[in-house]
Design an enzyme around this catalytic site. Structure first.
Site, mmCIF file in Angstrom:
data_model
loop_
_atom_site.group_PDB
_atom_site.id
_atom_site.type_symbol
_atom_site.label_atom_id
_atom_site.label_comp_id
_atom_site.label_asym_id
_atom_site.label_seq_id
_atom_site.Cartn_x
_atom_site.Cartn_y
_atom_site.Cartn_z
ATOM 1 N N GLY B 47 0.779 -1.525 0.229
ATOM 2 C CA GLY B 47 -0.055 0.030 -0.141
ATOM 3 C C GLY B 47 0.824 1.522 0.316
ATOM 4 O O GLY B 47 1.724 1.431 -0.583
ATOM 5 N N GLU B 48 0.617 2.267 0.969
ATOM 6 C CA GLU B 48 1.747 3.257 1.063
ATOM 7 C C GLU B 48 1.878 3.613 1.917
ATOM 8 O O GLU B 48 1.492 3.506 3.327
ATOM 9 C CB GLU B 48 0.185 4.943 0.410
ATOM 10 N N SER B 49 3.309 2.982 2.345
ATOM 11 C CA SER B 49 3.539 2.493 3.992
ATOM 12 C C SER B 49 3.380 4.531 4.774
ATOM 13 O O SER B 49 3.476 3.982 5.816
ATOM 14 C CB SER B 49 5.487 2.760 3.365
ATOM 15 N N CYS B 79 6.919 -5.378 0.624
ATOM 16 C CA CYS B 79 6.024 -3.479 -0.171
ATOM 17 C C CYS B 79 6.380 -2.894 1.203
ATOM 18 O O CYS B 79 7.309 -2.472 1.337
ATOM 19 C CB CYS B 79 5.207 -3.681 -1.694
ATOM 20 N N ARG B 106 13.286 3.845 0.171
ATOM 21 C CA ARG B 106 12.168 3.426 -1.431
ATOM 22 C C ARG B 106 12.212 3.547 -2.390
ATOM 23 O O ARG B 106 12.962 4.575 -2.225
ATOM 24 C CB ARG B 106 11.161 4.756 -0.219
ATOM 25 N N ILE B 134 6.171 -3.267 -7.541
ATOM 26 C CA ILE B 134 5.874 -1.989 -7.672
ATOM 27 C C ILE B 134 6.261 -0.662 -7.059
ATOM 28 O O ILE B 134 5.773 -0.726 -5.672
ATOM 29 C CB ILE B 134 3.848 -1.505 -7.631
ATOM 30 N N ARG B 135 6.725 0.369 -7.253
ATOM 31 C CA ARG B 135 7.188 1.874 -6.506
ATOM 32 C C ARG B 135 7.934 1.025 -5.492
ATOM 33 O O ARG B 135 8.085 1.174 -4.705
ATOM 34 C CB ARG B 135 6.262 2.083 -6.086
ATOM 35 N N HIS B 170 5.336 -8.081 -4.685
ATOM 36 C CA HIS B 170 3.678 -8.628 -4.324
ATOM 37 C C HIS B 170 3.812 -10.046 -4.507
ATOM 38 O O HIS B 170 3.071 -10.422 -5.778
ATOM 39 C CB HIS B 170 2.794 -7.423 -4.724
ATOM 40 N N GLU B 172 0.842 -10.959 -3.417
ATOM 41 C CA GLU B 172 -0.412 -11.770 -3.232
ATOM 42 C C GLU B 172 -1.164 -11.048 -4.805
ATOM 43 O O GLU B 172 -2.001 -11.307 -4.395
ATOM 44 C CB GLU B 172 -1.241 -10.705 -2.222
#
Lengths: 293, 196
Positions: B47-49, B79, B106, B134-135, B170, B172
């Site tokens: 997600g967004e940390s 991630c 990051r 992803i990023r 990821h 998942e």
């Protein structure tokens, strides 16, 4: 190693789930949005309500807005291109935008064709009012959907209409027999296999957010209850009395959309939300949701 | 059947729950700290940390998860979850849970247009798994207690330290559940150790 695969593009949208994406017009606002817990920001020159007020042709933002915002936040930065304007989109990709919104908020550049979004490494989000529109955009390569609502009005009624319609149509397709699907695919103007996927899962193959008219924490929570995976807030934050407080409150209401006590708490003393527009008072020529098809 | 929680504040919660179920565990969406007591393991999803970190602080998850970890119960961060578990974040004074003795960078691969997927060999899993970056963050430094499970282009992307497991990518987002099965196994071992 493969870049720009549909899994990589759709995956990025999956990571936004349960989150709030906020419109920002400069670096300072972007920092406020990130500090409030936004999962991404949309960099633009004017929020929808200002675009409405200004009139004229609305275009892609000045690249410096995008660059300044990218410099100050670590969350993903999105930007808007006009419907069908693949050059604006290529420019945004070249600048390093993490996501492109092919948006009806800007004046459309093409009245027939949307952008071929498969031709890009970065993912696209597109708006939709109903299931057919959503699936046609996904067919063109969109990796994320959002309701269109009626942007810049601070009035949630159209976003509710679009979400209710899409969720109802998903249930209808799920309940169809396989032979009925051929006719429905023709009706909706979409590929049979794509519709078969919807029939089997009862869901869109990509994430679907609410957008267009979200102005309060309760608006955001309402859209989550109706089936949104997350929320876009445009004019609602930086056109309110206290953007910092509004932004935080909308993030919390989105995370805990079933916790009404918490929504009550975060809604206290927020000050005046953005001034809204009653949809029936809106001249048909001013309706943004009718752009795109 | 082991109960595995997925921290459900923001991010790819449903995908982890689906993967845990497919790997033979019982997934639980965790929104409140009280729910941790019933779990045998916890996943902190992608997600967004920054967002996840903020919401964790707001709802008391920092202390609660540290307590959970102190009981030897396994944690798996993917991630953003990896960033949340790390002791040190490059270029940032403050980290989040500070549980795993690693330093992370990051967005180490660049922006979204540089995101990619690839086949990745992982120590302890027979054939390569499909890894979606992803990023993604990278693990820049590890202490001797940390076991490096996979390396991509000379950089560490999967690691384990006792009951803590992390991946930059990821698992998942694919239909390959072997890393989730690996984590379930860690939960099984931890539960058995407790009984013994």
């Amino acid at each position: 190693m493969e870049t720009g695969t549909s899994r990589v593009k759709r995956g990025m949208a999956e990571m936004q789930k349960g989150g709030v994406i906020m419109d920002v017009m400069n670096a300072e606002q972007a920092k406020v949005a990130e500090a409030a817990g936004a999962t991404a920001v949309m960099a633009l020159e004017r929020v929808p309500s200002d675009i409405r007020a200004a009139g004229g042709v609305a275009r892609m933002a000045d690249p410096t807005v995008l660059e300044e915002v990218m410099k100050v936040v670590s969350i993903p930065v999105m930007a808007k291109a006009r419907i069908g304007h693949f050059v604006e989109a290529k420019v945004l990709e070249a600048l390093g935008a993490d996501y492109i919104d092919e948006s009806e908020v800007l004046t459309p550049a093409d009245e027939v064709f949307h952008i071929d979004k498969r031709d890009f490494t970065v993912p696209f989000v597109c708006g939709a009012k109903d299931l057919g529109e959503a699936l046609r955009r996904i067919q063109e390569g969109a990796s994320m959907m959002r309701t269109k609502g009626e942007p810049g009005t601070g009035n949630i009624v159209e976003a509710v209409r679009h979400m209710r319609l899409i969720m109802g149509q998903l249930r209808k397709v799920q309940g169809m027999s396989k032979d009925e699907l051929y006719h429905e695919a023709k009706n909706l103007g979409v590929n049979y296999d794509l519709l078969l996927g919807v029939h089997e899962t009862g869901k869109l193959p990509v994430v679907n957010f609410a957008a267009g008219g979200v102005a309060t924490p309760s608006d955001a929570a309402l859209m989550m209850h109706l089936g949104a995976d997350g929320v876009f807030v445009g004019s609602g934050i930086f056109k309110s009395d206290n953007p910092e407080k509004f932004a935080r409150a909308i993030v919390e209401a989105t995370t805990h959309y079933q916790d009404y006590k918490l929504i009550a708490e975060v809604s206290k003393n927020l000050g005046t939300p953005m001034k809204g527009i009653e949809i029936s008072k809106l001249d048909p020529s001013q309706r943004m949701q009718d752009r795109g098809w | 059947m082991r109960k595995i929680g997925v921290l459900a504040l923001q991010g790819a919660v449903a995908e982890h729950m689906r993967s845990i179920a497919a790997a033979g565990g019982e997934p639980v969406a965790v929104k409140l700290t009280e729910q941790l007591d019933e779990l045998d393991g916890l996943i902190i999803p992608g997600g967004e940390s920054t967002t996840i970190g903020k919401l964790m602080r707001k709802y008391g998850f920092m202390e609660a998860i540290r307590e959970f970890s102190a009981q030897g119960k396994p944690l798996f961060g993917t991630c953003a979850g990896l960033i949340v578990l790390a002791k040190r974040i490059e270029g940032q004074e403050e980290a989040h849970l500070e549980l795993m003795d690693i330093t992370v960078a990051r967005n180490a691969f660049g922006r979204q247009r540089e995101s990619f997927e690839t086949d990745l060999p992982v120590k302890g899993i027979e054939d390569p798994i499909r890894a979606v970056f992803i990023r993604a963050p990278l693990i820049k430094e590890v202490s001797p207690e940390v076991d490096v499970l996979s390396v991509y282009n000379g950089e560490i992307v999967t690691a384990r330290q006792g009951h803590l497991l992390v991946s930059s990518y990821h698992p998942e987002l694919t239909d390959d559940y072997r890393l989730h099965a690996y984590f379930l196994n860690m939960a099984e071992e931890a539960a058995n150790r407790k009984k013994a």
